[in-house]
Enzyme design. Structure first.
Site, PDB file in Angstrom:
ATOM      1  N   HIS A 192       0.850  -1.196   0.000  1.00  0.00           N
ATOM      2  CA  HIS A 192       0.000   0.000   0.000  1.00  0.00           C
ATOM      3  C   HIS A 192       0.885   1.245   0.000  1.00  0.00           C
ATOM      4  CE1 HIS A 192      -3.348   2.636   0.648  1.00  0.00           C
ATOM      5  NE2 HIS A 192      -2.813   3.110   1.760  1.00  0.00           N
TER       6      HIS A 192
ATOM      7  N   ASP B 282       1.012   5.198  -0.056  1.00  0.00           N
ATOM      8  CA  ASP B 282       0.305   6.474   0.126  1.00  0.00           C
ATOM      9  C   ASP B 282       1.046   7.577  -0.621  1.00  0.00           C
ATOM     10  OD1 ASP B 282      -1.907   5.916   1.929  1.00  0.00           O
ATOM     11  OD2 ASP B 282      -0.387   5.447   3.428  1.00  0.00           O
TER      12      ASP B 282
ATOM     13  N   ASP C  34      -7.873   1.511   2.238  1.00  0.00           N
ATOM     14  CA  ASP C  34      -7.428   2.421   3.294  1.00  0.00           C
ATOM     15  C   ASP C  34      -8.300   3.648   3.520  1.00  0.00           C
ATOM     16  OD1 ASP C  34      -5.663   2.855   5.391  1.00  0.00           O
ATOM     17  OD2 ASP C  34      -4.367   4.152   4.230  1.00  0.00           O
TER      18      ASP C  34
ATOM     19  N   HIS D  98      -6.605   9.718   0.101  1.00  0.00           N
ATOM     20  CA  HIS D  98      -7.290   9.594   1.389  1.00  0.00           C
ATOM     21  C   HIS D  98      -6.474  10.089   2.585  1.00  0.00           C
ATOM     22  CE1 HIS D  98      -5.241   5.675   0.676  1.00  0.00           C
ATOM     23  NE2 HIS D  98      -4.884   5.843   1.929  1.00  0.00           N
TER      24      HIS D  98
END
Length: 1304
Positions: free
Chosen positions: A232, A234, A346, A634
């Site tokens: 993941h 970001d 997420d 997000h």
């Protein structure tokens, strides 16, 4: 039984051809045949296949059958010729109806063609229809359809009826869709303090007993495990986007393309295209080719494919879709891949807009992760973790089907989080054994616990792991488990890639070598493999996947002490940045539309210089799309990144806002000039933007002497020597609009002339207030001392006027010195502390006033008692001490006052719970006796200013530097008079002031917004005595500016769990009245007590909430919040609808929401570089008329050239949204509002849409991101000959690929 109706458009002779064609074509292929009922689409008619066989066998019976069939058809025909040619009447939105509208058969009745043209067209197109039924490549199909189009006669728009039966009624009824699961009903019944809260594991004895029983079921399918390695990434959080790429993401992608060539069965998924694009641009061609091979083979799956993994609470529909389009178009151009599975693990709670968009992009499924812990337990208990997420609405009469438009198969990850520890099974302490990352220097819980797999321990470890996997699969009826193996920025070290792959490989090989013993199938795979497996196993099962409507807000996990932690703070956190995002959204959309039209106009007119300018500027649009897309991440728009990272995002937004304003200037300059554009740089924005962390400042228009001006406007301006200034208003909406426009001028003696040179009657001159340094709105003017010195500026004035703007238009206005009658337009000021300042102002004469005598605004003392504002629609009453609104008294159609309605405005704040309320979380301080505090009590120096003028009156109350609050009503004889405008300037000042403060604005009314009895209680948990039933308030919050959700208070949880995200508005209602609040940006909203509606404005929490960010939120900025407030009547005699209705805003509400989000842009014509007399006074970019009232032009986005991706192509994606509205809700005297003049109700479809003077080569109905044919059109001809043929259902969002011709 399915009924058919046959339409005929030609003479009797065509019957011969029709009957002959039956020999070779199944009946269902003809567009002549139309389904009447709302049932499913008809399968190929067996009769036609039978007749074909009979002919082949030579049986004589076929002659009789055929004769009978033809006789029936002839009878039907002779009956029909006595009737007017019917329009299709199939069920709205059914595939058959859509096919007829785009079909090529003689009964299609294509609008825009005369009868003679239809007959000629049919002969040519029928041949193309025959060819189109044969198998051929897409290139051949494009050539053939294009050839047909070139032969076709140009449509004649005279006397054309554009009414389309599939468009539906003018005032349609929206109902709630019928589903197995409704989110708010189930949520209200949950136990929010279960016994397992402290352990955070819901797996109890009941789950274990069911698992043991399942193992004994012989009919249960064998265990199937799909292991999905993932990382993941970001795009900004604790580090900036660029820093994360350099430190982690680049290395992850480099390792993948290298190691996966060595590990031949390893799979992987990637979601964030922002990182992938950055890597691709820097990667060696051999690595690019390696990645292509891995993607083509399916071993690396691109999931979702958006520019980022978007937040789902705060993001507006336009940037949400735009970042998805940007990612998908990049993938198509560089990897030639179309994503098919969503991966959204997420975002902090999940909304129902993203699945709608993914469904429209032809996705097969989606995976979600962060939902309320009680939902996790409920899905696990019910074995419903795979469900079909369905839109909340349906139109009246629409058939309910599993494959309904907008629905998507969705998988809820059953456990807490997407890490290996939190996802392999119900017991995290066991899952820790299977995270094999061990990097020297890293000391983590998994690196200590995990043991590498050897020949000695493989059997024991495989057994231990399978017990977790089997428990996970036991939560689903199909016994398939998807197991993610990864976490944040994993696989960034070569050592970890080896460790994870080699250890899992040993476990998988051992299990597969003993698959009979374990009765298990396990492999590395991707989410697509999971959805294929569960569809295969659920095929033919009854019941199938359950259907679900609603969303998963508010998300909650669990505090360490075992209490709920509600993630509702981020709905409001850092509002300044949320507003900056909406400003770029507005300017990017405006620039996209202008650029598409200006560039293609230059292309078709072969204006080489303009083409060069546009091609040079196009790269800035690409960067703006990507910067806006990046901020929808997000951890960005949510305000949940570190302060330094938020500043990095803000600088990107700020740079792109500047560039998009300049882009608009350039395109408007091209479109305004007649013929070849010869002048550049003569437009200037009215706003000056100094810095990303300051509000934009309005600049005064520069006026020049009429003798010196070279514009045609100046030539006819009247008296020589008078000063003139010109400006352009750009309306980016596809509907006509009436707007209150404010313009800064340097002297008050002015008048405004529209594009026709007609002086505007509705105009008002207001003062510009100079209050403190912080609020200094005047260049070069500062005020020292306290707020007690409020002055009106002598250098700037504000002109307010009513502008009537055509749909998608550029209108040139003039401001001109007016010595005669300007005094009647000057506002009157009521203020106890302002007249001293004006006495000194009276001696000042602004420079450039052309000798005009400048008089003061008339400043009077504020009268004693409560304050009253009134217009023909309402009377507002304000408290004399606080200055806040108290009541709204509306007037009936005879202009008589009705009963006053309580409508108090209150500002207060919740006290934050330290360490429990932060950037993510919201929680009130439980140690305080009262949750709320009076934030205004410390500001004793309160000033009230009343402004009254011919078109607007307002009350402004100032509480020091903390709050400036304005309420304004209008007197324009338009729909604006029925609305109340509210504006708040909020400044928390530097910390430690206002610490632990969650500021809100609350509307307190006497509206009885109480939930109906069925939602009030659970008979198993609450007493049945109706006298003790709690009154649960209901409100309706918008989601992403796209849809509305019903929110019912859950009394078992506090205010933090009853706060919901809004992006554009919310409303409360009872059987009599509806109160609607519309806003410009994302924030939290709630209705915690009956009659109340509140929105959170800003937050300051000094402490971290232990969700990873590691710091509090103290970087507040001065922020301006704008709202519209509407009080409307509900339809009389309305009872509880059965089936229940789907609630949407009124027509007035929708118009105001669009106007608030996309205001008209104002540009000055430079007084220094005035162009010659070659400017058009008005340019209508929709010359044949506006789009229907409820059809919003979401974007008109030029596509990049696939080969030269920094250059524009001749194609653009046009996204249309048919916004739902409720006809039955309106203000008193709704007909007098004049809405019909700007927003007429119609069921006539889009009508004769024309984009500028451009000619279109092709129009294609595509998936929402423009990559494929629209899903429901796959069996039809997806090319459309005219935008008038476009069909849109209420609430529907559709994309069309427009390719513009090379020449006009």
């Amino acid at each position: 039984m399915t009924k058919f109706k046959v339409h005929f458009a030609e003479k009797h002779k065509n019957y011969t051809r029709l009957s002959m064609d039956l020999k070779t074509f199944p009946l269902h292929k003809f567009s002549d045949v139309e389904k009447i009922s709302g049932e499913e689409e008809v399968q190929p008619c067996p009769l036609s296949r039978m007749s074909f066989k009979l002919f082949r066998r030579g049986s004589a019976r076929c002659i009789g059958l055929l004769s009978a069939f033809v006789t029936i058809l002839l009878c039907l025909y002779y009956i029909s010729i006595g009737q007017p040619n019917p329009t299709p009447s199939s069920e709205a939105g059914s595939p058959t109806a859509a096919g007829l509208q785009r079909g090529l058969g003689p009964a299609a009745g294509i609008t825009g063609f005369s009868v003679q043209q239809q007959q000629l067209q049919q002969k040519k197109i029928h041949a193309a229809a025959i060819v189109s039924n044969q198998k051929r490549s897409s290139e051949q199909r494009a050539e053939e359809v294009t050839a047909v189009e070139q032969e076709a006669v140009e449509p004649d728009d005279t006397n054309v009826e554009y009414a389309r039966s599939s468009w539906g009624d003018k005032c349609y009824v929206l109902l709630q869709s019928d589903t197995n699961i409704t989110a708010n009903e189930e949520h209200s019944r949950f136990d929010f303090q279960p016994e397992w809260m402290r352990s955070k594991e819901y797996w109890d004895r009941g789950f274990e007993e069911r698992f043991d029983a399942q193992k004994k079921e012989k009919q249960r399918p064998p265990l199937k495990i799909i292991v999905v390695p993932h990382s993941h990434n970001d795009p900004g959080w604790l580090k900036t986007f660029t820093n994360y790429f350099q430190s982690d993401s680049r290395q992850i992608l480099n390792l993948l393309v290298t190691k996966m060539q060595e590990y031949k069965d390893m799979t992987f998924i990637w979601s964030e295209i922002s990182f992938l694009q950055l890597w691709w641009d820097q990667a060696h061609p051999t690595k690019q080719r390696a990645l292509r091979r891995l993607v083509d083979s399916g071993r690396i799956e691109i999931t979702t494919g958006g520019w980022v993994m978007t937040d789902e609470a705060n993001v507006h529909i336009y940037p949400m879709l735009d970042q998805l389009i940007e990612g998908h178009q990049w993938l198509k151009n560089n990897l030639n891949v179309t994503p098919k599975v969503g991966w959204s693990i997420d975002p902090f709670g999940h909304g129902s807009t993203v699945p709608y968009l993914l469904s429209g992009a032809n996705f097969e499924g989606a995976i979600i992760q962060r939902i309320h812990y009680a939902w996790k337990q409920w899905f696990a208990r019910q074995q419903m973790g795979d469900f079909v997420w369905t839109p909340y609405w349906r139109t009246k009469g629409e058939a309910v089907a599993e494959g309904a438009a907008g629905s998507l198969l969705t998988h809820n990850m059953p456990f807490d989080i997407y890490s290996i520890k939190g996802s392999c099974g119900p017991h995290p302490f066991i899952c820790l054994n299977f995270d094999f990352r061990k990097i020297p220097g890293e000391y983590t819980e998994y690196s200590v616990k995990a043991q590498f797999i050897t020949d000695d321990n493989v059997e024991e470890k495989a057994q231990l792991l399978l017990e977790q996997y089997a428990r996970t699969a036991s939560l689903f009826p199909h016994n398939v488990a998807l197991i993610p193996v990864g976490d944040d920025f994993r696989y960034n070290k070569e050592r970890e890639v080896d460790q994870q792959y080699q250890n899992y490989k040993k476990l998988i090989d051992h299990i597969m070598a003993n698959r009979r013993l374990y009765n298990t199938d396990i492999k590395f795979g991707t989410p697509s493999d999971y959805f294929a497996a569960i569809r295969e196993r659920m095929k033919g099962r009854s019941p199938g996947f359950p259907s679900f409507k609603g969303d998963f807000f508010v998300y909650s996990d669990i505090f360490s002490e075992g209490r709920p932690a509600y993630w509702s703070g981020y709905f409001t956190t850092r509002p300044f940045y949320k507003l900056l995002s909406s400003e770029l959204e507005h300017n990017l959309r405006a620039a996209e539309i202008l650029f598409t039209l200006a560039y293609n106009t230059a292309r078709q007119a072969q204006r080489e210089n303009a083409i060069k300018i546009d091609e040079k500027n196009y790269e800035q649009i690409i960067h703006a799309r990507r910067n806006l897309g990046l901020f929808q991440h997000h951890d960005a728009i949510t305000g949940t990144s570190k302060a330094a990272v938020m500043r990095d995002y803000a600088m990107r937004l700020f740079e792109s806002i500047q560039n998009m304003v300049k882009m608009q200037e350039s395109c408007i300059e091209q479109l305004l000039q007649r013929g070849q554009p010869r002048h550049h740089g003569f437009l200037i924005s009215e706003f000056e933007r100094d810095n990303f962390n300051k509000l934009p400042r309005k600049m005064p228009i520069q006026m020049v002497s009429g003798d010196d001006s070279t514009t045609p406007a100046a030539a006819g301006a009247g008296a020589g020597g008078s000063s003139i200034g010109s400006f352009v208003l750009y309306n980016s909406l596809a509907q006509k609009r009436i707007e209150i426009v404010t313009l800064r001028v340097q002297h008050p003696n002015v008048k405004i002339l529209n594009h026709e040179g007609v002086e505007l009657k509705h105009i008002q001159i207001n003062p510009v207030w100079n209050i403190t340094d912080t609020y200094d709105l005047v260049l070069g003017t500062t005020t020292t001392g306290t707020i007690g010195r409020i002055r009106t500026s002598t250098r700037q004035y504000e002109v307010m006027f009513v502008a009537e703007l055509e749909a998608l238009s550029l209108s040139t206005y003039r401001v001109q010195v007016d010595e005669a009658s300007y005094r009647r337009n000057i506002a009157t000021i009521y203020c106890d502390d302002c007249h001293e300042a004006s006495a000194t102002a009276s001696t000042a004469t602004p420079a450039g006033a052309s000798g005009a005598t400048v008089t003061d605004f008339e400043v009077r003392a504020k009268p004693a008692g409560d304050i009253q504002l009134e217009n023909p629609h309402m009377r507002l009453l304000f408290d004399e001490k606080s200055g806040f609104l108290k009541t709204v008294t509306r007037k009936n159609q005879r202009k008589e006052l009705m009963k006053p309605m309580q409508c108090n405005i209150k500002f207060a704040a919740y006290r934050s719970a330290q360490f429990h309320s932060g950037a993510y979380l919201f929680k009130t301080d439980p140690e305080q006796s009262e949750a709320e505090k009076d934030v205004l009590e410390g500001y004793t120096d309160v000033r009230i200013i009343i402004t009254s003028g011919p078109i607007a009156s307002d009350v402004t109350v100032i509480y020091g530097p903390f709050l400036a609050h304005t309420v304004r009503i209008f007197n324009t004889r338009t729909h604006l008079d029925a609305a109340i405008y509210v504006e708040n300037d909020i400044d928390f000042e530097p910390p430690p002031k206002n610490r632990e403060t969650e500021l809100f604005m609350r509307l307190i009314t006497n509206i009885d917004n109480i939930a109906g009895a069925p939602m009030q209680r659970d008979p198993l948990k609450e007493p049945t005595d109706t006298g003790t039933m709690p009154e649960l308030p209901v409100f309706y919050s918008d989601q992403n500016g796209f849809q509305y959700h019903e929110r019912i208070k859950v009394p078992a949880i506090g205010i933090e769990g009853n706060y919901f995200p809004i992006t554009s508005g919310a409303f409360i209602q009872d059987s009599r009245l509806r109160l609607t609040l519309l806003t410009t940006h994302a924030q939290g909203a709630a209705s915690y007590e009956p009659g109340q509606l509140e929105v959170m404005l800003d937050r300051r929490t000094l402490y971290d909430d232990y969700r990873g960010m590691g710091e509090g939120v103290v970087d507040s900025h001065l922020t301006r919040h704008k709202f519209w407030l509407l009080v409307e009547d509900m339809p009389r005699g309305q009872h509880a609808a059965k089936p229940p209705g789907y609630q949407v805003p009124s027509r007035q509400g929708q118009v105001l929401a669009n106007a608030l989000r996309y205001p008209p842009n104002l540009y000055f014509l430079s007084s220094i570089e005035q162009p010659l007399a070659g400017l058009q006074a008005q340019v209508r970019l929709l010359p044949k008329g506006a789009l229907p009232c409820d059809v919003h032009l979401t974007t008109l986005r030029t596509l990049s050239d696939p080969e030269l991706q920094l250059f524009p192509s001749a194609s653009a994606l046009m996204v249309l949204h048919r916004q739902g509205f409720d006809c039955s809700v309106s203000a008193v005297g709704g007909r007098e509002l004049g809405l019909d003049s700007i927003c007429p109700l119609s069921n006539g479809g889009l009508g004769p849409v024309q984009l500028g003077k451009l000619s279109l080569h092709t129009i294609e109905a595509t998936s929402l991101t423009g990559l494929e044919q629209a899903k429901e059109k796959a069996q039809e001809n997806f090319r459309i000959r005219s935008l008038a043929e476009v069909s849109l259902q209420p609430m529907e969002l559709r994309t069309f690929n427009l390719t513009f011709s090379d020449r006009s």
